[in-house]
Write a protein that holds these residues in place. Structure first.
Motif, mmCIF file in Angstrom:
data_model
loop_
_atom_site.group_PDB
_atom_site.id
_atom_site.type_symbol
_atom_site.label_atom_id
_atom_site.label_comp_id
_atom_site.label_asym_id
_atom_site.label_seq_id
_atom_site.Cartn_x
_atom_site.Cartn_y
_atom_site.Cartn_z
ATOM 1 N N PRO A 51 0.435 0.366 18.065
ATOM 2 C CA PRO A 51 -0.931 -0.155 17.919
ATOM 3 C C PRO A 51 -1.672 0.341 16.691
ATOM 4 C CG PRO A 51 -0.855 1.546 19.616
ATOM 5 C CD PRO A 51 0.564 1.264 19.237
ATOM 6 N N LYS A 52 -1.223 1.445 16.087
ATOM 7 C CA LYS A 52 -1.932 2.005 14.928
ATOM 8 C C LYS A 52 -1.186 1.783 13.612
ATOM 9 C CE LYS A 52 -4.091 5.611 17.757
ATOM 10 N NZ LYS A 52 -4.258 7.077 17.961
ATOM 11 N N THR A 53 -0.157 0.941 13.659
ATOM 12 C CA THR A 53 0.699 0.729 12.491
ATOM 13 C C THR A 53 0.485 -0.666 11.913
ATOM 14 O OG1 THR A 53 2.387 2.191 13.446
ATOM 15 C CG2 THR A 53 3.096 0.717 11.695
ATOM 16 N N GLU A 54 0.356 -0.735 10.584
ATOM 17 C CA GLU A 54 0.307 -2.045 9.935
ATOM 18 C C GLU A 54 1.695 -2.675 9.972
ATOM 19 O OE1 GLU A 54 -2.813 -2.627 6.522
ATOM 20 O OE2 GLU A 54 -1.632 -0.836 6.098
ATOM 21 N N LEU A 55 1.754 -3.957 10.272
ATOM 22 C CA LEU A 55 3.023 -4.655 10.420
ATOM 23 C C LEU A 55 3.138 -5.727 9.349
ATOM 24 C CD1 LEU A 55 2.868 -5.112 14.302
ATOM 25 C CD2 LEU A 55 3.850 -3.196 13.021
ATOM 26 N N PHE A 56 4.027 -5.494 8.387
ATOM 27 C CA PHE A 56 4.240 -6.439 7.293
ATOM 28 C C PHE A 56 5.536 -7.209 7.515
ATOM 29 C CE2 PHE A 56 1.549 -3.225 5.267
ATOM 30 C CZ PHE A 56 0.625 -4.019 4.598
ATOM 31 N N GLU A 57 5.450 -8.505 7.364
ATOM 32 C CA GLU A 57 6.627 -9.357 7.414
ATOM 33 C C GLU A 57 6.628 -10.179 6.122
ATOM 34 O OE1 GLU A 57 8.371 -13.045 10.187
ATOM 35 O OE2 GLU A 57 6.418 -12.145 10.608
ATOM 36 N N GLY A 62 0.781 -1.227 0.000
ATOM 37 C CA GLY A 62 0.000 0.000 0.000
ATOM 38 C C GLY A 62 0.810 1.272 0.000
ATOM 39 N N LEU A 63 2.077 1.218 -0.426
ATOM 40 C CA LEU A 63 2.909 2.419 -0.460
ATOM 41 C C LEU A 63 2.541 3.279 -1.666
ATOM 42 C CD1 LEU A 63 6.300 0.754 0.486
ATOM 43 C CD2 LEU A 63 4.998 2.343 1.899
ATOM 44 N N ALA A 64 2.694 4.599 -1.510
ATOM 45 C CA ALA A 64 2.302 5.533 -2.573
ATOM 46 C C ALA A 64 3.264 6.709 -2.613
ATOM 47 C CB ALA A 64 0.865 6.007 -2.344
ATOM 48 N N GLU A 65 2.993 7.648 -3.523
ATOM 49 C CA GLU A 65 3.937 8.734 -3.785
ATOM 50 C C GLU A 65 4.098 9.706 -2.627
ATOM 51 O OE1 GLU A 65 1.086 11.972 -6.065
ATOM 52 O OE2 GLU A 65 2.438 10.725 -7.240
ATOM 53 N N LYS A 66 3.152 9.784 -1.723
ATOM 54 C CA LYS A 66 3.265 10.743 -0.635
ATOM 55 C C LYS A 66 3.923 10.144 0.617
ATOM 56 C CE LYS A 66 1.616 14.243 -2.770
ATOM 57 N NZ LYS A 66 2.545 15.329 -3.150
ATOM 58 N N ASP A 67 4.366 8.902 0.528
ATOM 59 C CA ASP A 67 4.997 8.278 1.690
ATOM 60 C C ASP A 67 6.401 8.801 1.919
ATOM 61 O OD1 ASP A 67 3.362 6.245 3.083
ATOM 62 O OD2 ASP A 67 3.133 5.404 1.073
ATOM 63 N N GLU A 68 6.724 8.986 3.190
ATOM 64 C CA GLU A 68 8.102 9.268 3.594
ATOM 65 C C GLU A 68 8.640 8.001 4.238
ATOM 66 O OE1 GLU A 68 10.599 12.088 6.683
ATOM 67 O OE2 GLU A 68 8.991 12.961 5.478
ATOM 68 N N VAL A 69 9.636 7.414 3.602
ATOM 69 C CA VAL A 69 10.102 6.078 3.987
ATOM 70 C C VAL A 69 11.470 6.177 4.642
ATOM 71 C CG1 VAL A 69 10.668 3.772 3.162
ATOM 72 C CG2 VAL A 69 8.787 5.050 2.099
ATOM 73 N N LEU A 70 11.559 5.687 5.870
ATOM 74 C CA LEU A 70 12.819 5.674 6.606
ATOM 75 C C LEU A 70 13.574 4.391 6.275
ATOM 76 C CD1 LEU A 70 14.733 6.913 8.676
ATOM 77 C CD2 LEU A 70 13.353 5.868 10.493
ATOM 78 N N ASN A 127 3.667 4.119 20.781
ATOM 79 C CA ASN A 127 3.772 5.214 19.827
ATOM 80 C C ASN A 127 2.404 5.381 19.166
ATOM 81 O OD1 ASN A 127 4.205 6.162 16.840
ATOM 82 N ND2 ASN A 127 5.965 6.913 18.000
ATOM 83 N N ASP A 128 1.729 6.460 19.504
ATOM 84 C CA ASP A 128 0.367 6.672 19.011
ATOM 85 C C ASP A 128 0.332 7.547 17.765
ATOM 86 O OD1 ASP A 128 -0.867 5.149 20.989
ATOM 87 O OD2 ASP A 128 -0.766 6.819 22.407
ATOM 88 N N ASN A 129 1.512 7.740 17.151
ATOM 89 C CA ASN A 129 1.587 8.593 15.971
ATOM 90 C C ASN A 129 0.868 7.920 14.796
ATOM 91 O OD1 ASN A 129 2.283 10.089 13.755
ATOM 92 N ND2 ASN A 129 4.433 10.314 14.313
ATOM 93 N N PRO A 130 -0.235 8.460 14.335
ATOM 94 C CA PRO A 130 -0.983 7.817 13.248
ATOM 95 C C PRO A 130 -0.289 7.916 11.895
ATOM 96 C CG PRO A 130 -1.962 9.935 13.780
ATOM 97 C CD PRO A 130 -0.878 9.702 14.797
ATOM 98 N N ARG A 131 0.744 8.769 11.778
ATOM 99 C CA ARG A 131 1.419 8.933 10.480
ATOM 100 C C ARG A 131 2.269 7.713 10.140
ATOM 101 N NH1 ARG A 131 2.806 11.577 6.205
ATOM 102 N NH2 ARG A 131 4.962 12.049 5.654
ATOM 103 N N LEU A 132 2.836 7.034 11.129
ATOM 104 C CA LEU A 132 3.602 5.819 10.851
ATOM 105 C C LEU A 132 2.615 4.705 10.520
ATOM 106 C CD1 LEU A 132 6.361 4.421 10.682
ATOM 107 C CD2 LEU A 132 6.056 3.755 13.075
ATOM 108 N N LYS A 133 2.364 4.525 9.240
ATOM 109 C CA LYS A 133 1.318 3.602 8.808
ATOM 110 C C LYS A 133 1.818 2.176 8.619
ATOM 111 C CE LYS A 133 -1.227 7.277 6.440
ATOM 112 N NZ LYS A 133 -1.699 7.803 5.135
ATOM 113 N N ARG A 134 3.132 2.016 8.312
ATOM 114 C CA ARG A 134 3.617 0.684 7.974
ATOM 115 C C ARG A 134 5.029 0.447 8.498
ATOM 116 N NH1 ARG A 134 1.069 3.166 4.056
ATOM 117 N NH2 ARG A 134 -0.793 2.192 3.147
#
Length: 490
Positions: free
Chosen positions: A278-284, A177-185, A250-257
């Protein structure tokens, strides 16, 4: 379509948006496009042997690394990232295999590079874009060389084409679900294919790449808490270190994945990450250098099957076989994968290529697996001896060769033991020659002189005997079984 095709498009649509940032340094998409063109022009003028030029990048993490990588491949060259942590013997071995036409490095690292034509990184302002050169690059053109190993423990050089990663970018968009507006660390070294892929795929999609000069759990947490990062790539050891830095959720809703690979998550780590984010999708996801993406789990939406590595990506087919025939559901066999994301071949390894490819475009790296009745994949083991420690592939034979070069060592066997932090802890059982009295510290010090740090055995056992196979070889699996149970022979 090529990996670099969207850079100009992104520069036209949002020229001032940041493309890459590390610390206070950053460049926009407009600047990135101009610099890639300059570097591409430079490579068009360089002489090379064979059908494609090959350039090795021996440079630290940073914006320049990505710009030279993108500029070279847009000119039709193949890029070979070299690890600054490799010892001299490891570096020479890999350079001998890939034989680059050119090495790009910095003044600091030039003294370690004893190979052919070496070019220091100069200021990009000194490079001038020439007239547009029509390139013969196609999606079948090779762009990347990396290193892996087989059962012999010797590193093998593998190559892949543009299409294999462009098709992988579709997984980043569709399945993650990544898109052009994502900031990826991207907190790890760009010589590691996971982190290089994370950076390049983000640029392709039009997002912002945030790099770290070196891994720092505290810096990752600062970036997340600054409400800037929307996605994080990591290996499990990084996540384990991150959990030690955190006191609260970490309740920051911006960290989505959070996207992780390199080893299966331990149950304890998964529980901690679930609770802390708790608000972040976790992909493995499960994959390999030769296979790219194979299967994945979204720990927020999937019914949990702790031992599974998930279901295949949308553009991947799986086949589990035994003696050349498809097995029944639930039966163990060798895993074969088919997709447009597979690697091209091993360089100068015809026998190895025959071992992994079948006649119909299916590829195996020898993993033993099974599929359940819902299509979930389970990796049972590896037909070779490779370990995964801290997200890095480790081959015991390479370490054993170093141990055997110690005069005091009569026999040695290296294996992985389960570890909640490393995934597998690199361990060695050693039989010393009569009268020898090596200490654990002496052995580890010697290994550090010849091997990358992550390959140095963390657990060393001295023994007076080994179990042997009927052919007189040390029974590696039996040794691992003995010490996994904590039964020491001394």
């Amino acid at each position: 379509m090529l990996i670099t095709d969207t850079i100009q498009q992104n520069a036209l649509i949002h020229p001032e948006d940041t493309a890459i940032q590390m610390g206070e340094d950053k460049i926009s998409y407009l600047e990135l496009n101009n610099n890639v063109r300059k570097i591409s022009s430079y490579f068009h003028k360089q002489v090379f042997r064979g059908t494609q030029g090959k350039v090795a990048l021996y440079v630290p993490n940073g914006i320049d690394f990505l710009q030279y990588f993108l500029g070279a491949i847009s000119a039709g060259w193949i890029c070979i990232p070299l690890d600054l942590k490799w010892k001299e013997r490891e570096l020479e071995e890999r350079l001998k295999q890939c034989e680059p036409d050119l090495v790009i490095t910095t003044e600091k690292w030039q003294r370690k590079m004893k190979y052919g034509k070496v070019t220091l990184i100069s200021s990009l302002t000194d490079l001038k874009p020439s007239e547009e050169v029509k390139s013969r690059v196609s999606d079948d053109s090779l762009f990347y060389m990396g290193f892996t190993s087989g059962s012999t423990g010797m590193p093998k050089c593998f190559v892949r084409n543009h299409r294999s990663w462009v098709k992988s970018f579709a997984c980043s968009r569709t399945d993650f679900g990544l898109a052009e507006k994502d900031e990826v660390l991207v907190p790890g070294p760009l010589v590691h294919s996971l982190f290089l892929y994370a950076a390049i795929s983000t640029i392709y999609l039009g997002g912002k790449v945030k790099l770290l000069p070196h891994f720092s759990a505290s810096q990752i947490l600062k970036d997340i808490e600054a409400d800037e990062v929307s996605a994080l790539y990591a290996v499990p050891t990084m996540l384990a270190a991150l959990t030690k830095e955190m006191d609260n959720q970490n309740d920051n809703p911006r960290l989505k994945r959070i996207i992780s690979s390199g080893a299966k998550w331990e149950p304890g780590l998964k529980s901690k990450i679930n609770n802390l984010f708790p608000k972040t999708e976790l992909f493995e996801f499960y994959g390999a250098s030769e296979l790219s993406f194979v299967s994945y789990i979204n720990h927020r939406t999937a019914f949990q099957k702790p031992l599974s590595v998930g279901r295949p990506f949308h553009n991947v087919e799986l086949s589990v076989r035994k003696d050349g025939y498809e097995v029944e559901q639930g039966e163990i066999g060798t895993l074969f994968v088919k997709s447009e994301m597979l690697f091209s071949y091993y360089l100068n390894q015809p026998d190895a290529n025959k071992e992994v490819w079948d006649d119909h475009g299916w590829l195996t790296v020898g993993d033993l697996a099974k599929l359940d009745d819902e299509g979930d994949l389970y990796i049972i083991g590896r037909s070779n001896n490779m370990m995964i420690s801290g997200g890095q592939n480790v081959y015991p034979e390479e370490i054993e060769n170093v141990l055997h070069s110690l005069d005091e060592v009569e026999e040695a066997v290296v294996f992985g033991l389960p570890d909640s932090y490393w995934g597998e802890k690199v361990s060695a059982a050693i039989k010393q020659k009569e009268g020898a009295n090596l200490s654990i510290r002496e052995i580890q010090r010697f290994c550090r002189e010849h091997l990358s740090t992550f390959k140095v055995p963390k657990h060393i056992i001295f023994t007076k005997e080994f179990p042997y196979t009927s052919s007189g070889k040390i029974a590696r699996s039996k040794v691992k079984e003995i010490y996994s149970k904590g039964v020491l022979r001394s």
